[in-house]
Design an enzyme around this catalytic site. Sequence first.
Site, PDB file in Angstrom:
ATOM      1  N   SER A  74     -12.411  30.560  67.539  1.00  0.00           N
ATOM      2  CA  SER A  74     -11.515  31.458  68.250  1.00  0.00           C
ATOM      3  C   SER A  74     -10.834  30.665  69.360  1.00  0.00           C
ATOM      4  CB  SER A  74     -12.341  32.601  68.840  1.00  0.00           C
ATOM      5  OG  SER A  74     -11.767  33.093  70.029  1.00  0.00           O
ATOM      6  N   ARG A  97      22.371  46.597  31.278  1.00  0.00           N
ATOM      7  CA  ARG A  97      22.002  45.675  32.380  1.00  0.00           C
ATOM      8  C   ARG A  97      22.046  46.478  33.669  1.00  0.00           C
ATOM      9  NH1 ARG A  97      24.252  40.997  31.100  1.00  0.00           N
ATOM     10  NH2 ARG A  97      22.660  41.533  29.562  1.00  0.00           N
TER      11      ARG A  97
END
Lengths: 444, 444, 444, 444
Positions: C275, C314
């Site tokens: 940490s 499409r």
Amino acid sequence: MHKVYDKLYYSAEMNEVFSDASALTCMLRFEAALAQAQADHRLIPRSSADVIVACCSAELVNLELLAEQSALAVNPAIPLVKQLTLIVKERDVEAAKYVHFGATSQDVMDTGLVLQINQALRLIDHDLQLVQNNLVELIEKHRHTVMAGRTLLTQARPITFGFKAAAWLDPLLRSRNRLKEICSNTLAIQFGGAVGTLASMNSKGLEVLMLMAKELGLQAPSFTWHTARDRIADVAAALGVLVGNLGKMAKDITLLMQTEAAEVFESAAEGKGGSSTLPHKRNPISSTMITAIAMRLPALVSSIMTAMMQEHERAVGAWHAEWGSLTEICKLTGGALKQSVNLTTDLEVDAERMRENMEMTGGLIFAENVSLALTEKIGKEAAHELLEEACNHVKASGGQLKEILLQDPRVMEHLNSKTLENLFDFAASLGLSNLLIDRVLASA
Amino acid sequence: MHKVYDKLYYSAEMNEVFSDASALTCMLRFEAALAQAQADHRLIPRSSADVIVACCSAELVNLELLAEQSALAVNPAIPLVKQLTLIVKERDVEAAKYVHFGATSQDVMDTGLVLQINQALRLIDHDLQLVQNNLVELIEKHRHTVMAGRTLLTQARPITFGFKAAAWLDPLLRSRNRLKEICSNTLAIQFGGAVGTLASMNSKGLEVLMLMAKELGLQAPSFTWHTARDRIADVAAALGVLVGNLGKMAKDITLLMQTEAAEVFESAAEGKGGSSTLPHKRNPISSTMITAIAMRLPALVSSIMTAMMQEHERAVGAWHAEWGSLTEICKLTGGALKQSVNLTTDLEVDAERMRENMEMTGGLIFAENVSLALTEKIGKEAAHELLEEACNHVKASGGQLKEILLQDPRVMEHLNSKTLENLFDFAASLGLSNLLIDRVLASA
Amino acid sequence: MHKVYDKLYYSAEMNEVFSDASALTCMLRFEAALAQAQADHRLIPRSSADVIVACCSAELVNLELLAEQSALAVNPAIPLVKQLTLIVKERDVEAAKYVHFGATSQDVMDTGLVLQINQALRLIDHDLQLVQNNLVELIEKHRHTVMAGRTLLTQARPITFGFKAAAWLDPLLRSRNRLKEICSNTLAIQFGGAVGTLASMNSKGLEVLMLMAKELGLQAPSFTWHTARDRIADVAAALGVLVGNLGKMAKDITLLMQTEAAEVFESAAEGKGGSSTLPHKRNPISSTMITAIAMRLPALVSSIMTAMMQEHERAVGAWHAEWGSLTEICKLTGGALKQSVNLTTDLEVDAERMRENMEMTGGLIFAENVSLALTEKIGKEAAHELLEEACNHVKASGGQLKEILLQDPRVMEHLNSKTLENLFDFAASLGLSNLLIDRVLASA
Amino acid sequence: MHKVYDKLYYSAEMNEVFSDASALTCMLRFEAALAQAQADHRLIPRSSADVIVACCSAELVNLELLAEQSALAVNPAIPLVKQLTLIVKERDVEAAKYVHFGATSQDVMDTGLVLQINQALRLIDHDLQLVQNNLVELIEKHRHTVMAGRTLLTQARPITFGFKAAAWLDPLLRSRNRLKEICSNTLAIQFGGAVGTLASMNSKGLEVLMLMAKELGLQAPSFTWHTARDRIADVAAALGVLVGNLGKMAKDITLLMQTEAAEVFESAAEGKGGSSTLPHKRNPISSTMITAIAMRLPALVSSIMTAMMQEHERAVGAWHAEWGSLTEICKLTGGALKQSVNLTTDLEVDAERMRENMEMTGGLIFAENVSLALTEKIGKEAAHELLEEACNHVKASGGQLKEILLQDPRVMEHLNSKTLENLFDFAASLGLSNLLIDRVLASA
């Protein structure tokens, strides 16, 4: 959803707001307000309006028939208007001419939905007040109840349970404000006619709209919002955020109820939290369901946002997708709140166990205190490294951090034993927690 | 994401805000502001603060090393602080003691992210102004350009293109306000230390926080929000709603560009909208990408909301999930806006084709006009049925609605031919569209 | 995504599969295979095909230019084909006539993407084998390492760590099979020309397709799938499920690493899991990132499914939405797997602590054993109630369940003390765990 | 969900599968199968098993009470077992001892759910067969009905309506296969006892499981899957993909029903598709609701995947989140299928209008034909450019492409007028569409 899950996911009060009867009532309130406002502006005869208003009662509607016909109409407003017209006609043929005059299906449905949302938000605000009261009480009571603060699920340094409860309350206050704001600014009447131009009325259309909005307690929008769905999405998002905030609280409590933590428990009740097989169990109940709901809500919110791309002046599908998702969002929020009221009522806090849990690591939880004290002397980095070494020693040997430090001249050349003792004191490790708590309580 | 898609999904300006350099700069701005504020409150020496501030430059950071080390630290702040400490130390050993003093990794990262969001929102506001300008121009220009209003994708009754563009602008104004509100109220500094209690500083911690907030142009929160993630979720949701609003506009334009509609076209440019095979094509470009982005955003928002259940005082995973999703949300929003500016610039509107399209149905688009006129005489229901019959006749025979009505005594007993003629007039079919347009322009 | 997060979310190997170079290479493999197959079927000259094939190299492509032009073309295939044609033309004007002959942009892009997915799935299979090896090793080693089984996060009854690891492995085996199935049945070439009819070639079009599929190692589909996107959605879903399975394993490990549980730890390494402020910390790293990824993936999968409603031959947007989401899904899966290999390598298991944790409740973990033994005598319900009473006594008084039961005549009239003793034995509490483990190992 | 929307989103048949009665019946089938199998293996007396089996009837259960108690138990299985035990006890005190023997709540609930899913999948397969029959009929009938193929919503080149319908059918066949596979391989019984070790029975536990699986028509899993939820996620994903496939079909039909296209219509019926205001309307109904459902499903699937990270041996919330989402997924899929059967029944196809729509652009739809023919002479690029120029001329002037080309010597030096004429022939423009249709029909 069926009855077997009803009490788990939902609340009776919110279910009522989204019942068939309530949906019909809200749609009929639109029709009544419309007739009234049109009579006020002399667009339709007052006597006709009176009959229409009198007939706008959900009890008069044949729900089965409406459901059947809605399948052919692709929304329930069309058959509702049809039924209403017939009901009015039976009483007054002339009045029947003016039913739903100038409005379109979506006007009825959107406004009906907004009225339901309005009720839902009031209910939510009410329950949020109860949760808030409970939390304020817990905060006051446990302002000095020391427990481990935990990061990435491992013990970090001490906090108090009051501090933790304040961290739950703080975002709920913001959610409550946001919902109030939505009530005041976002919930608008929908009234535009077929394509939103109010084409079916003369120039008085806008005044009718204003009057209706006032009558229904809703905002009068600048513009028709038939296919501008940000209002609906804003509601969904705000509820998603609220439930996320509740979920965080619930998640914490499920973790604190773990056998190995055992620091906090939901209130006990006969038959609550038992298991079908394990006689010793005390399972989380309300917190379980809140986390369940909090896992479901974000996806429902996304489906509302996905439905925002609505075609032209009325959507083909996207609008129809909203109904189910938004209803579920409101109902689940109602359930999450009800469970949150339960959860925060008579929550049991085991202060002793909290302290024991912190003591199980030989004082590691005070490591940062020492590191900070040394920082002033030797700098953050060196202090951190020194303590890391000592902590690893504790973990390997199982001793007490304080003892190890006392024997380390690199430490003791900077700190005397009295100072060191103070650094291993819970009360002195809480930083500004009380000050921060006060700030939250002040906004509550 | 790779370069081959970069120009499709994103904008260069927003990508810059979320570049590595910018991320580092924003984190370092936190470290600089911290040192400065601590010096102001005499928590650290002014001279040390000056050195730290001077070293807070992204250019001094070894990015490759930082990336490598972040994998072991599970966030990039830890290795960044480590590098910064070394850089400072090389200049001033004493100053190195005070780097990142009293802060935790999440303080740096959250504040850094909020600073990036702040920049992102400014950029968005700027582009929204451009879209707004374009739309206002289109609205003014096409206030009287009549076109078909369409519901469920079929022609309903006339509107104008100005009215349609106003319907696009109206929700964008709300989004813009919401984002401003978020800038003012939601974007808060994060500063709490390991567990949020500001334990590493004496009572001056809160004053340091205030000073830092002012320096960084952010709100000073009541309480640490390490695991209260509604602020982040609010940003995500507001951007989701904004993009939904843009998506609605884009969706409409793709539909209007259909060969069979051909009413509106994106501006032409050399090589724009062509096909690799079809020489006659003029494909939607900007509107295609905006709809693509609008399909992606809701899910990303949901993943931010899903990550709200963050454990205790720092989450294990949920916090780490935010980074990727939020960055993508901001970047995609940047792209959607850039494409929206393109889309609304020099949009081609074919007023003639709009009129032709409405005329292709033999006057059906005026059916509601007649129905409404008859409603006053014979009631809504009877009028609707009469017209429905006439419309079906038109659809079957291919004739003109007006002619059929003229020959129907049930109609002509209530309307004279002059009145009927008027009911088939575009200009008279637009209801309050101009009035509504004015209301939107007034808020713009 | 920027570099600062790269090592957290992704793996270098998978990023390579989805790099620009790889995307271009895969698209160019389509063009090369097309030319070759057309030459084989005498649709184009062999010599032209040879030149085209020789030019199909990503290195020859100007990526910056391609990115720029793709913005006007709304996909990168059009500018790629344009560049390829120029490159070929410089070498052989005749050959340039036949570049991309008969294909459409989506053919190139879909096939290119499928080729990338194919590589991705191979990489995933490889890493899954490593995870599987690690888990098999853990299962064998800890087949008899007794630990608490936990339901709703509280201790239920004993299992072994081998049993838990087998529960992680079992669904991974199913995921692996599913992905193999997808490789064999789902990954098909796309080749249909402008609207999918293979109209640009004579009757040999289908034979060309077959040959190309064989050459590229892909399935030959029955029908063009330009707008039938279930193949893509199947891939996304299968990866979503795989990552969900990995996430469950990671989640368990984060819970077992809690300070209060402390039963299992990720392997230690210099600088890993520390940490920035807390010197005593050992944070979960790989498991943190796997859970982070597992929180992000479901939403990305939903955005692929949302994009399935693709218009006509499409899509306008929905297809374009897939690229970003699918790329991210594959890349995040790659990262989750890499972290899973790390996670399962040298996992530290603290068998002693596991036993201590079970002993902390005074024998409650054996309550079901006694309940089951009594069931035979007095029925499930009565037994459950008797034990529930005794357990509550233990929880209140802090005594040992065994002692309390020994003093309860309602219990001892059915069980002698020897039998009772046996019921408080860990080894006798494990049911068929070994048999079930064997079944999983057999499928592995 | 309330009745007003029931007919829109759901089907009566699927709602029946997920009714309260059906949920109870399926859970009770587990309890009956358990008692029976345990009697077969002499773990409990045959006579007791017979009584238990006789009592396993949903009609005997007090649903209101069960709902009430489930709120305290956090699942409905615990109160169900309690009620069942009392019912059995009233008939036979001895038998009551063996109710639910060795099982845990999740065993009952998971197996009950899987039995419901099994029924749901059979219903879906049945309806898919109907859709398939309808589509096969449409394909055969319209194999030669020429229409515009459209890409990015604009006309590209001709296809047939049969080709389009085949494109709808093809992915449905794959979905149907996938669901069959899931029925055979994925739907497994859940039976593991409290923590999955089958600890409550002697070594015969596994044989009991096998017997139960056979009796219930489900797979016997290798290992308990209490917290390995890939089976549930696979079901959710497969249904998500199926509905996506249906959504694509529905989306196309909404587009074809547009006033400006008017090529295909849902079958007409009295009162179907009308508007509350517009007498001329014929709105899409079934296709609207299918697209609505297809917009909602992906998010629900994501919430199932999000819930995969289930803690240890039973989840706290994630399991509980599944129930609501999965039920909704199945019910919505049932609705989408029912609407798809309606949609494909008697679909009206306007072949004449299809042809007219193609003719409205002056022959542009044949542009690729000419381009391809020229490619053989002058190369793809030059051909494309030549045609692009000609097409722009047509768009600007409104003439016919064929005429313009006939006057262009650059074209006519390569093509004679006869050849050119042929290139403007619909029938000659369809490529391999018939061959591809045959391939799909062959798999059907």
